[in-house]
Every structure is written in structure tokens, then in C-alpha cells.
Design a protein around this motif. Structure first.
Motif, PDB file in Angstrom:
ATOM      1  N   VAL A 145      -2.915 -12.721 -17.585  1.00 12.93           N
ATOM      2  CA  VAL A 145      -2.231 -11.495 -16.999  1.00 12.93           C
ATOM      3  C   VAL A 145      -1.976 -12.004 -15.425  1.00 12.93           C
ATOM      4  O   VAL A 145      -2.699 -12.796 -14.869  1.00 12.93           O
ATOM      5  N   THR A 146      -0.880 -11.335 -15.154  1.00 13.94           N
ATOM      6  CA  THR A 146      -0.542 -11.544 -13.727  1.00 13.94           C
ATOM      7  C   THR A 146      -0.459 -10.077 -12.967  1.00 13.94           C
ATOM      8  O   THR A 146       0.134  -9.504 -13.629  1.00 13.94           O
ATOM      9  N   VAL A 147      -0.885 -10.109 -11.673  1.00 15.24           N
ATOM     10  CA  VAL A 147      -1.082  -8.945 -11.027  1.00 15.24           C
ATOM     11  C   VAL A 147      -0.403  -9.076  -9.678  1.00 15.24           C
ATOM     12  O   VAL A 147      -0.879  -9.794  -8.937  1.00 15.24           O
ATOM     13  N   ILE A 148       0.898  -8.393  -9.456  1.00 17.88           N
ATOM     14  CA  ILE A 148       1.544  -8.247  -8.192  1.00 17.88           C
ATOM     15  C   ILE A 148       0.849  -7.155  -7.405  1.00 17.88           C
ATOM     16  O   ILE A 148       1.097  -6.263  -7.564  1.00 17.88           O
ATOM     17  N   ASP A 149       0.199  -7.337  -6.166  1.00 20.65           N
ATOM     18  CA  ASP A 149      -0.420  -6.388  -5.536  1.00 20.65           C
ATOM     19  C   ASP A 149       0.588  -5.640  -4.625  1.00 20.65           C
ATOM     20  O   ASP A 149       1.644  -5.892  -4.376  1.00 20.65           O
ATOM     21  N   GLY A 150       0.356  -4.351  -4.395  1.00 26.79           N
ATOM     22  CA  GLY A 150       1.211  -3.366  -4.011  1.00 26.79           C
ATOM     23  C   GLY A 150       1.517  -3.951  -2.321  1.00 26.79           C
ATOM     24  O   GLY A 150       2.675  -3.667  -1.993  1.00 26.79           O
ATOM     25  N   ALA A 151       0.526  -4.456  -1.681  1.00 26.32           N
ATOM     26  CA  ALA A 151       0.635  -4.834  -0.428  1.00 26.32           C
ATOM     27  C   ALA A 151       1.943  -6.120  -0.419  1.00 26.32           C
ATOM     28  O   ALA A 151       2.745  -5.996   0.459  1.00 26.32           O
ATOM     29  N   ALA A 152       1.732  -6.868  -1.525  1.00 26.29           N
ATOM     30  CA  ALA A 152       2.683  -7.835  -1.487  1.00 26.29           C
ATOM     31  C   ALA A 152       4.305  -7.405  -1.682  1.00 26.29           C
ATOM     32  O   ALA A 152       5.289  -7.831  -1.383  1.00 26.29           O
ATOM     33  N   LEU A 153       4.392  -6.235  -2.670  1.00 23.23           N
ATOM     34  CA  LEU A 153       5.607  -5.878  -2.904  1.00 23.23           C
ATOM     35  C   LEU A 153       6.143  -4.814  -1.868  1.00 23.23           C
ATOM     36  O   LEU A 153       7.205  -4.757  -1.755  1.00 23.23           O
ATOM     37  N   ASN A 154       5.285  -4.601  -0.898  1.00 22.57           N
ATOM     38  CA  ASN A 154       5.725  -3.862   0.382  1.00 22.57           C
ATOM     39  C   ASN A 154       5.904  -4.595   1.477  1.00 22.57           C
ATOM     40  O   ASN A 154       5.651  -4.209   2.654  1.00 22.57           O
ATOM     41  N   ALA A 155       5.790  -6.096   1.241  1.00 15.40           N
ATOM     42  CA  ALA A 155       6.083  -6.970   2.470  1.00 15.40           C
ATOM     43  C   ALA A 155       7.375  -6.546   3.284  1.00 15.40           C
ATOM     44  O   ALA A 155       7.482  -6.842   4.418  1.00 15.40           O
ATOM     45  N   PHE A 156       8.304  -6.206   2.534  1.00 20.50           N
ATOM     46  CA  PHE A 156       9.702  -5.438   3.356  1.00 20.50           C
ATOM     47  C   PHE A 156       9.665  -4.082   2.996  1.00 20.50           C
ATOM     48  O   PHE A 156       9.126  -3.525   1.800  1.00 20.50           O
ATOM     49  N   ASP A 157      10.410  -3.149   3.533  1.00 20.72           N
ATOM     50  CA  ASP A 157      10.230  -1.837   3.723  1.00 20.72           C
ATOM     51  C   ASP A 157      11.157  -1.173   2.446  1.00 20.72           C
ATOM     52  O   ASP A 157      10.953  -0.089   1.939  1.00 20.72           O
ATOM     53  N   ARG A 158      11.948  -1.951   1.945  1.00 13.63           N
ATOM     54  CA  ARG A 158      12.864  -1.380   0.992  1.00 13.63           C
ATOM     55  C   ARG A 158      12.519  -1.647  -0.471  1.00 13.63           C
ATOM     56  O   ARG A 158      11.516  -2.144  -0.568  1.00 13.63           O
ATOM     57  N   GLY A 159      13.495  -1.292  -1.592  1.00 13.13           N
ATOM     58  CA  GLY A 159      12.994  -1.512  -2.937  1.00 13.13           C
ATOM     59  C   GLY A 159      12.894  -2.784  -3.396  1.00 13.13           C
ATOM     60  O   GLY A 159      13.110  -3.973  -2.530  1.00 13.13           O
ATOM     61  N   GLN A 160      12.095  -3.091  -4.334  1.00 11.99           N
ATOM     62  CA  GLN A 160      11.753  -4.393  -4.657  1.00 11.99           C
ATOM     63  C   GLN A 160      12.531  -4.789  -6.146  1.00 11.99           C
ATOM     64  O   GLN A 160      12.264  -3.798  -7.138  1.00 11.99           O
ATOM     65  N   THR A 161      13.026  -5.903  -6.241  1.00 12.16           N
ATOM     66  CA  THR A 161      13.555  -6.282  -7.676  1.00 12.16           C
ATOM     67  C   THR A 161      12.653  -7.518  -7.919  1.00 12.16           C
ATOM     68  O   THR A 161      12.662  -8.497  -7.354  1.00 12.16           O
ATOM     69  N   VAL A 162      11.893  -7.292  -9.266  1.00  8.11           N
ATOM     70  CA  VAL A 162      11.061  -8.417  -9.671  1.00  8.11           C
ATOM     71  C   VAL A 162      11.782  -8.859 -10.776  1.00  8.11           C
ATOM     72  O   VAL A 162      12.612  -8.497 -11.815  1.00  8.11           O
ATOM     73  N   MET A 163      11.631 -10.300 -10.937  1.00  5.87           N
ATOM     74  CA  MET A 163      12.185 -10.992 -11.881  1.00  5.87           C
ATOM     75  C   MET A 163      11.299 -12.027 -12.344  1.00  5.87           C
ATOM     76  O   MET A 163      10.359 -12.753 -11.815  1.00  5.87           O
TER      77      MET A 163
END
Length: 586
Positions: free
Chosen positions: A45-63
Motif C-alpha cells: 500500500v502507498t498513501v499520499i498524504d493530503g498535505a503533500a497533495l496540497n503543496a501547491f494551491d491548485r489541482g493535482q494530477t497523479v500518475m
């Protein structure tokens, strides 16, 4: 001077347009930033934390890539971590210094996890082979989980891309303002050319005539008065100053106008904010609702599809994946009956179409309860169904504990919105007309004694169709039809189903309970026998008995309990009854 104004205007316009284009084409900078990480652990399992996802203010594209099958989902961070449980996982965070993602292995006791696909816990999920790419825009309390199949290591190569606001707010005003100043310069230029042409006079040189001598004229000069040359010079200076101020005013005005146009043209919508206000931070201590509205709709649809499939196939194992408690007990008994008695009626379907009401429990932990009311828009004759769904733990699916048909004309009391939810109340709470835990005993007593029951005046009789269907008058009618060779007795007791009470806005509660009723028929003469009806015989395995037969029925009931301070009566909102078992007397 007109020509000077034209040159200055055109030069200024060229500078403004040039600097605007320079900002737009050269100084804008990149429109996105990407951070990546490659994991090397065997964690599933890998978990990407919400704080990491919001390192920048706009939307996130995950690959994600590096696995044969890639599953990704997002949900509340607390829910994601609860689902991971004791399993080891890669915790992905963001390092602002290196501007890269960092993966840290959180060791656990489990090396494998169940396949998370289709879990009711996720707000949304995605599945692709080899490589997965998706775009979201989630707040900091949301995290992303990535899994292969729960056995193989999680996808090893991850990246998150954020769109960067590289808009140049002054480029548009500068270009537009420069265009206006350029047009103004052209007007000055045309004005200067026209003035020169008019001042040149006729092209043909006139014949010179001899000059007539003039006498001297003495013109006294007034001391302290303004000189004619000074007057002319002063007017020209004032005119130039006014033109300059007008020019500056036009440039500033054009800058204000073009800013809005540039923003619209860029389409970044920077002026509009979708973030909630912080004004109430720290005031509310309520837990988040168990589900969101889209999540509840998706859960009900999945439940309806599985139950419908199980009803057709009469598959007890399949229906058990989406039902438990009284709802499952009634369903499985019905399947057994219908396999023997083909003309027996199927149980009421769960309409998959429209969810009319959603009342989730305010609960961060487990178990979680959600109350919903659904209806079939395609068939107005089908009763609306009230469902009590319970999720036992983070890795479990929501299951229907009660499936109750609402009475015609039943009025559900006002409840909180789905985004707020309601508390699930303690069954022994004594702030209502009656404690929820006591309703089954009291109403069961009315079903046998009717007006002779001590609880009769506490329940609303008007509109109670269930009391008419199986109450004392109905039971007396069955006894009257019985031959003298047999005896029929009735009894009831609270069932094993949970007592579920959900708070309403007015201080009352919506309460779901189960009552188990029994009808025991026994012969009263030696050698006499009693016949079992077809549905009872299907469960009993025989249709004739000389000892006696007991048929057990399950009543799933939904009530509204008003607060004790009002003095109002308890109201029956809906009911579902069915045969669940049959036994022979010893």
C-alpha cells in the motif's frame, strides 16, 4: 508641439505593448510543477498524504506506474489510514526544500491487504493496467491510496503535477493600454499634419507692392502687466499639461478595464474563491458525517443491484454481502420458501433510482449508520423504502440492517442535512415519550391486547395500518376460524435486530426496531393433527404434525419518537413483516 505629442505617444505605446508581450511570452514562467518519487519497499500500500497533495494551491494530477494492475482511490485521511490498519505502507510526503516527494515506510504487522476495489469507503476510485493517471482537486484532509492487488508491492513510480498560476495580470492592461495610446498618437500625428498643411497658405507667390511709409506710433508700455509673449507661452504650456494629464488618465483607465478582460481570457478564475470561510473554526466539535451525498447514492445503487441479482437467483450467500440482521433473515427465509412454493411472493425490491433522504451518522469511528429513504420513480405503486445501513469497520461494506416499507402518507420528521448528519442515540435515552429500547415491548403488547394494553394511549392509532393487519382483531379472527380440535396462541418479544435511533431536528428520534411474533397451533385431541400452510411447510420440511407447529414472523418497524416535553404520541412510519422460521413442538 502636436508632432512632439504624436512621437511621445507612439513611443510610449511601443514601450507598453513591448513590455506587455515580454511579460506574456518571456517572464510568465512555467505553468506546472512536477514532483516524483520511486519506492523500493515491498509494502503493498502507498498513501499520499493530503498535505503533500496540497503543496501547491491548485489541482493535482497523479500518475502511477510500476505494477501490472494499479488501483487508486481517495477518501478522508482518517478513513484511509483506518482501512490500511496494521499493514505496512509507504507514506508519501512533500519536501519543500528539494521540491520532491519523499517515501517513508511505516512498518506494520500485515504484509497483505484485501483488494480495495469497490469499497464503500472511497469518495472515488480508479483502476488501470500498467499505468494510471487521474486529476483531482482535494483538500488537506483527503489522502490518496494506491494498491496493486493487495498481494504484490504497490506501484513503485509516482508523480504529482500541480498547475501553477503563471498569469501576468499587467500584460493585458499594458497591451490594451498601449493600443489606446498608439491610436491617440496617430490622432496627434494627423492633427499635426493637418495643422502644417493649413498653416502653409496658397502655393502661388503674390506680387510684391511697394511699401507705403508709415509714421511712427508711440505705444506706451504698462508697468507690471503681462507681456503678450508670456500670455501666448503660458497658454501653450497649459495646453500641454492638460494633454499630458489626459494621456495619463487614459492609460490608467485602460489599465483598470483590461485587467478584467485579461483574467477572463486566461480563464484562471483567480478572482473567485471556492474555499470555505474560517469564521467558524473551533466553534463546532461535531464529527464528520459517515458518508457524503454522492457516496450514499453510490452505495444505495450498489446495494440495490446486488440484492436484485440475489433475489432472482435466490442466492443467500450473495445477498449476505449486502444485508445482515433482520433484513437478511427475512430475505434468506423467503428464498427457501420460493424454492419450494414457486407461487410465493418475492420480497419488496430496493429501488435503485432515486434517494429521497440521506441522514448519515456523525461518526469518525466504527460502526457507522446511515438512514436513507429511496423510491422507484418508474413505479408509483411501489412503497418507498426506508433503509438502515451499517458499516461494521473500515474494510467492510455497508449492509442493510433494516428494509422497511413506509406507510402511505407517512411524514418523516425534519432532519439535518446530509452534509451535517445526525447523532445515533443511545437506546436507553429517556428524553423521549419512551426510551427507544422499550418501544418493542410496548408496541408488541398493543398488537396482542390493543386498547387493553397499558401502552395504548402512548401510540398514535390513526393511520396505523400494521395494527389493523396483524393486531388483536386480526388474531381474534384467526382463532374464531380454527376448528375445535386445535388451539392457536400468540406471543411476541423484541427481536435480535439492533435498536437504531437517529436524532431529528425537533429533539425527537427516528427509531428502527424488530419484533419477533410467534403463532403456535397445537392439536387438543389425541390422534388429531394440524396442517401447516405451504410457506410454513417449506421452512418446516413437513406439512402435517400431531405435536404442533410454531411459525415465527419478523416485524421490522420504523417509528417517530417525539420529545417527552411535547406530550405527543409515538407514530408508526413504516413496517415490513415476513415469515422467518417454523418449528415443530417437542
Amino acid at each position: 508641439m502636436r508632432l512632439v505629442l504624436a512621437i511621445v505617444s507612439i513611443t510610449l505605446a511601443a514601450l507598453m505593448i513591448g513590455f506587455g508581450l515580454l511579460q506574456r511570452l518571456v517572464l510568465a514562467g512555467p505553468d506546472h510543477v512536477t514532483a516524483a518519487v520511486a519506492t523500493t519497499s515491498d509494502a503493498t500500500v502507498t498513501v499520499i498524504d493530503g498535505a503533500a497533495l496540497n503543496a501547491f494551491d491548485r489541482g493535482q494530477t497523479v500518475m502511477a506506474s510500476g505494477a501490472d494492475t494499479i488501483f487508486a482511490a481517495y477518501g478522508r485521511t482518517s478513513d484511509v489510514i483506518a482501512w490500511v490498519g496494521a499493514a505496512s505502507y509507504n507514506a508519501v510526503s512533500y519536501d519543500p526544500e528539494t521540491q520532491e516527494l519523499v517515501a517513508t515506510v511505516i512498518a506494520g504487522d500485515e504484509s497483505e491487504v484485501p483488494n480495495p476495489a469497490g469499497s464503500d469507503l472511497w469518495l472515488a476510485d480508479y483502476t488501470q493496467p500498467d499505468e494510471l493517471k487521474f486529476t483531482v482537486n482535494v483538500p488537506e484532509d483527503i489522502s490518496i491510496i494506491l494498491v496493486s492487488d493487495g498481494v504484490a508491492p504497490a506501484p513503485s513510480d509516482l508523480s504529482v503535477t500541480w498547475l501553477i498560476d503563471n498569469s501576468t495580470p499587467f500584460a493585458g492592461p499594458l497591451i490594451l493600454g498601449g493600443g489606446i495610446v498608439f491610436l491617440l498618437g496617430l490622432l496627434f500625428l494627423l492633427w499635426a499634419i493637418n495643422h502644417v498643411r493649413r498653416s502653409r497658405g496658397p502655393r502661388r507667390r503674390p506680387v510684391r507692392l511697394p511699401k507705403v511709409p508709415r509714421g511712427a506710433v508711440y505705444k506706451p508700455v504698462k508697468r507690471g502687466g503681462p507681456q503678450p509673449a508670456s500670455i501666448t507661452r503660458g497658454r501653450r504650456t497649459a495646453g500641454m499639461t492638460a494633454s499630458g494629464l489626459a494621456l495619463v488618465g487614459i492609460v490608467l483607465l485602460s489599465g483598470c478595464t483590461a485587467d478584467g478582460a485579461a483574467t477572463l481570457g486566461n480563464g484562471d478564475g483567480a478572482g473567485a474563491s471556492s474555499e470555505p470561510s474560517n469564521a467558524g473554526d473551533g466553534i463546532s466539535t461535531l464529527d464528520a458525517p459517515a458518508v457524503t451525498t454522492p457516496q450514499a447514492n453510490r452505495i444505495v445503487t450498489r446495494v440495490a443491484e446486488v440484492v436484485a441479482e440475489a433475489d432472482v437467483a435466490m442466492d443467500s450467500e450473495l445477498v449476505a454481502t449486502r444485508m445482515d440482521g433482520p433484513a437478511l433473515e427475512l430475505r434468506t427465509a423467503n428464498y427457501t420458501i420460493r424454492k419450494v412454493v414457486t407461487e410465493a411472493a418475492a420480497p419488496s425490491v430496493i429501488p435503485p433510482s432515486t434517494v429521497q433522504l440521506i441522514l448519515p451518522q456523525q461518526q469518525d469511528g466504527w460502526p457507522r449508520t446511515v438512514f436513507v429513504v429511496v423510491r422507484d420513480e418508474a413505479d408509483n405503486t411501489t412503497p418507498w423504502q426506508a433503509l438502515m445501513l451499517i458499516q461494521a469497520d473500515a474494510r467492510s461494506q455497508y449492509k442493510v440492517h433494516y428494509s422497511i416499507a413506509l406507510q402511505p402518507g407517512a411524514v418523516i420528521p425534519d432532519v439535518a442535512g446530509a452534509s451535517i448528519g445526525a447523532s445515533r442515540l443511545d437506546a436507553d435515552l429517556k428524553i423521549f415519550t419512551m426510551a427507544p429500547a422499550d418501544v418493542a415491548v410496548a408496541y408488541g403488547d398493543i398488537l396482542i391486547k390493543d386498547s387493553e394494553s397499558e401502552y395504548f394511549d402512548m401510540f398514535e392509532a390513526t393511520g396505523d395500518a400494521f395494527r389493523v393487519s396483524v393486531g388483536k382483531a386480526y388474531k381474534d379472527g384467526l382463532v374464531a376460524k380454527l376448528p375445535t380440535t386445535a388451539k392457536l396462541t400468540f406471543a411476541n418479544a423484541p427481536g435480535l435486530g439492533q435498536v437504531i435511533a437517529m436524532a431529528t431536528i425537533g429533539g425527537g428520534a427516528i427509531v428502527a426496531i424488530q419484533i419477533t411474533e410467534s403463532e403456535a397451533i397445537t392439536p387438543v385431541e389425541v390422534g388429531a393433527a394440524v396442517n401447516a400452510p405451504a410457506d410454513v411447510a417449506a421452512l418446516l420440511g413437513k406439512s402435517l404434525s400431531t405435536k404442533g407447529i410454531t411459525a415465527n414472523y419478523s416485524d421490522q418497524l420504523l417509528f417517530y419518537l417525539p420529545p417527552a416535553s411535547t406530550g405527543d404520541k409515538i407514530v408508526l412510519l413504516g413496517y415490513t413483516q415476513g415469515l422467518i422460521s417454523a418449528t415443530e413442538a417437542p
